[in-house]
Design a protein around this motif. Structure first.
Motif, PDB file in Angstrom:
ATOM      1  N   VAL A   1       0.824  -1.213   0.000  1.00 44.98           N
ATOM      2  CA  VAL A   1       0.000   0.000   0.000  1.00 44.98           C
ATOM      3  C   VAL A   1       0.858   1.263   0.000  1.00 44.98           C
ATOM      4  O   VAL A   1       0.668   2.162  -0.832  1.00 44.98           O
ATOM      5  N   VAL A   2       1.802   1.348   0.933  1.00 46.79           N
ATOM      6  CA  VAL A   2       2.620   2.560   1.032  1.00 46.79           C
ATOM      7  C   VAL A   2       3.499   2.715  -0.201  1.00 46.79           C
ATOM      8  O   VAL A   2       3.674   3.822  -0.723  1.00 46.79           O
ATOM      9  N   ARG A   3       4.042   1.612  -0.685  1.00 47.76           N
ATOM     10  CA  ARG A   3       4.875   1.687  -1.877  1.00 47.76           C
ATOM     11  C   ARG A   3       4.099   2.289  -3.056  1.00 47.76           C
ATOM     12  O   ARG A   3       4.597   3.167  -3.782  1.00 47.76           O
ATOM     13  N   ASP A   4       2.865   1.820  -3.273  1.00 50.40           N
ATOM     14  CA  ASP A   4       2.060   2.314  -4.394  1.00 50.40           C
ATOM     15  C   ASP A   4       1.697   3.791  -4.214  1.00 50.40           C
ATOM     16  O   ASP A   4       1.726   4.573  -5.165  1.00 50.40           O
ATOM     17  N   VAL A   5       1.406   4.156  -2.979  1.00 53.36           N
ATOM     18  CA  VAL A   5       1.080   5.559  -2.681  1.00 53.36           C
ATOM     19  C   VAL A   5       2.288   6.453  -2.961  1.00 53.36           C
ATOM     20  O   VAL A   5       2.170   7.535  -3.556  1.00 53.36           O
ATOM     21  N   MET A   6       3.472   5.991  -2.534  1.00 49.93           N
ATOM     22  CA  MET A   6       4.681   6.787  -2.741  1.00 49.93           C
ATOM     23  C   MET A   6       4.989   6.943  -4.228  1.00 49.93           C
ATOM     24  O   MET A   6       5.415   8.020  -4.677  1.00 49.93           O
ATOM     25  N   ALA A   7       4.774   5.891  -5.005  1.00 48.45           N
ATOM     26  CA  ALA A   7       5.002   5.995  -6.454  1.00 48.45           C
ATOM     27  C   ALA A   7       4.108   7.075  -7.056  1.00 48.45           C
ATOM     28  O   ALA A   7       4.543   7.856  -7.915  1.00 48.45           O
ATOM     29  N   ASP A   8       2.868   7.141  -6.594  1.00 42.63           N
ATOM     30  CA  ASP A   8       1.937   8.168  -7.089  1.00 42.63           C
ATOM     31  C   ASP A   8       2.384   9.569  -6.672  1.00 42.63           C
ATOM     32  O   ASP A   8       2.297  10.523  -7.458  1.00 42.63           O
ATOM     33  N   LEU A   9       2.857   9.704  -5.441  1.00 44.96           N
ATOM     34  CA  LEU A   9       3.297  11.021  -4.963  1.00 44.96           C
ATOM     35  C   LEU A   9       4.539  11.489  -5.712  1.00 44.96           C
ATOM     36  O   LEU A   9       4.671  12.675  -6.039  1.00 44.96           O
ATOM     37  N   TYR A  10       5.452  10.574  -5.992  1.00 44.92           N
ATOM     38  CA  TYR A  10       6.619  10.932  -6.799  1.00 44.92           C
ATOM     39  C   TYR A  10       6.191  11.341  -8.210  1.00 44.92           C
ATOM     40  O   TYR A  10       6.726  12.300  -8.784  1.00 44.92           O
ATOM     41  N   ALA A  11       5.236  10.608  -8.768  1.00 46.54           N
ATOM     42  CA  ALA A  11       4.791  10.897 -10.136  1.00 46.54           C
ATOM     43  C   ALA A  11       4.277  12.329 -10.261  1.00 46.54           C
ATOM     44  O   ALA A  11       4.477  12.982 -11.297  1.00 46.54           O
ATOM     45  N   LYS A  12       3.645  12.827  -9.199  1.00 48.22           N
ATOM     46  CA  LYS A  12       3.131  14.204  -9.222  1.00 48.22           C
ATOM     47  C   LYS A  12       4.261  15.231  -9.242  1.00 48.22           C
ATOM     48  O   LYS A  12       4.026  16.412  -9.504  1.00 48.22           O
ATOM     49  N   GLN A  13       5.488  14.778  -8.926  1.00 43.15           N
ATOM     50  CA  GLN A  13       6.659  15.660  -8.956  1.00 43.15           C
ATOM     51  C   GLN A  13       7.527  15.403 -10.196  1.00 43.15           C
ATOM     52  O   GLN A  13       8.695  15.796 -10.235  1.00 43.15           O
ATOM     53  N   ASP A  14       6.937  14.743 -11.188  1.00 41.21           N
ATOM     54  CA  ASP A  14       7.671  14.404 -12.426  1.00 41.21           C
ATOM     55  C   ASP A  14       8.859  13.494 -12.144  1.00 41.21           C
ATOM     56  O   ASP A  14       9.927  13.624 -12.748  1.00 41.21           O
ATOM     57  N   ILE A  15       8.654  12.568 -11.218  1.00 40.16           N
ATOM     58  CA  ILE A  15       9.690  11.608 -10.823  1.00 40.16           C
ATOM     59  C   ILE A  15       9.110  10.203 -10.934  1.00 40.16           C
ATOM     60  O   ILE A  15       7.969   9.965 -10.540  1.00 40.16           O
ATOM     61  N   THR A  16       9.914   9.283 -11.443  1.00 38.67           N
ATOM     62  CA  THR A  16       9.516   7.877 -11.502  1.00 38.67           C
ATOM     63  C   THR A  16      10.253   7.093 -10.425  1.00 38.67           C
ATOM     64  O   THR A  16      11.475   7.194 -10.300  1.00 38.67           O
TER      65      THR A  16
END
Length: 329
Positions: free
Chosen positions: A120-135
């Motif tokens: 759960v946290v891993r997927d959430v963090m991936a989404d939060l990074y994506a909002k910063q133009d980061i993969t």
């Protein structure tokens, strides 16, 4: 003869073009050269080089040589730095505090379920990074956190006030956790933390674990308390701009090697934690405090009661509680 010369010239130009198109990615990390993460990332870079036929070269910059991890994340977001493997910087988005939520996982099995692939946290963090133009390419499990002191512990298993001042990261969850466990927290940047302990501004550190204290605070760690304050996980991240500059095959190879890198790390991280706690005791003569299950449970209960509601307000109660509900907390 002319045809041969033209062919040779063309081949040379193609070779030069191939060399010119090879991507040289700069990757930052926070530990000193030859620390565990540095060794593992060097091996990762070699595998990426081989998998891409030399098309992707990764140059490491250890010991925050490119800047503090907060500024590095900001620079990755705008494409000024290519990559990093480091903690999530919450200054960019307070919701990233969910990654270092105190006492979220109680053991390694739970940690893998929460922070590992599909967690759960891993997927959430991936989404939060994506909002910063980061993969996010991979998660990097490090350890369960503890408390390092340059003095003797004062009732370490009892979370009542002890009068000891400790450095904490500038993240609300760590500050509140320090208070809940009886310490006086002082937010100090990582780059200034060693000097702060050495000069007596603070008497210890909360926010790292045995590996981190051995790597960066070995000369000022007389006592180590394995309090399991939080589960430390770093993330291998890349600027979307840098990723987009790679061709499809090299992107796929980089992602595959990152996935393998993480899978390997999950198999060794728990043992590494034990080894580093032993190294503190054997190499440095550090007193490693033994806490009972009941003491750890009492510390966790106090932090969850005192800290979780405040941090949830900071990240958004509905959003944060939704994640906790999925974890079953």
């Amino acid at each position: 003869m002319k045809h041969f010369m033209l062919g040779t010239a063309t081949a040379a130009l193609l070779a030069l073009g191939s060399i010119a198109s090879a991507a040289d990615l700069k990757m930052s990390h926070v530990r000193p050269q030859d620390a565990t993460i540095d060794v593992e990332l060097r091996a990762f870079a070699e595998k990426v080089d081989a998998a891409t036929g030399g098309g992707v070269k990764i140059t490491l910059f250890p010991a925050s040589a490119l800047g503090d991890y907060t500024s590095v994340q900001e620079r990755i977001s705008v494409g000024a730095i290519d990559m990093a493997t480091q903690p999530a910087a919450t200054a960019a988005d307070r919701k990233m505090q969910i990654s270092s939520f105190p006492y979220l996982a109680a053991n390694w099995a739970q940690a893998r379920e929460i922070y590992g692939p599909g967690g759960v946290v891993r997927d959430v963090m991936a989404d939060l990074y994506a909002k910063q133009d980061i993969t996010m390419l991979a998660a990097y499990p490090v350890y369960f956190g503890g408390i390092a002191l340059n003095t003797d512990a004062v009732h370490p298993g009892d979370p009542s006030p002890n009068g000891i001042k400790v450095r904490v990261p500038g993240i609300k969850s760590f500050q509140l956790t320090g208070e809940a466990l009886g310490y006086i927290p002082s937010p100090i940047p990582f780059s200034e933390a060693f000097t702060a302990i050495q000069t007596g501004v603070v008497d210890g550190v909360i926010g790292s674990g045995a590996e981190g204290y051995y790597a960066s605070f070995r000369d000022v760690t007389k006592t180590y308390i394995p309090a399991n304050t939080h589960f430390e996980v770093w993330y291998m991240i890349i600027s979307n701009e840098s990723l987009a500059e790679l061709d499809a095959d090299n992107q796929a190879a980089l992602k595959a090697e990152a996935e393998a890198f993480e899978a390997t790390r999950w198999t060794v991280a728990e043992a590494d934690q034990g080894k580093n706690e032993q190294r503190l005791a054997d190499d440095l003569g550090t007193t490693v405090v033994e806490l009972s299950d009941d003491q750890l449970a009492a510390m966790a209960a106090k932090v969850r009661a005192d800290v979780w509601p405040v941090v949830l307000e900071d990240v958004g109660v509905e959003w944060g509680q939704g994640i906790l509900d999925q974890i079953g907390k």
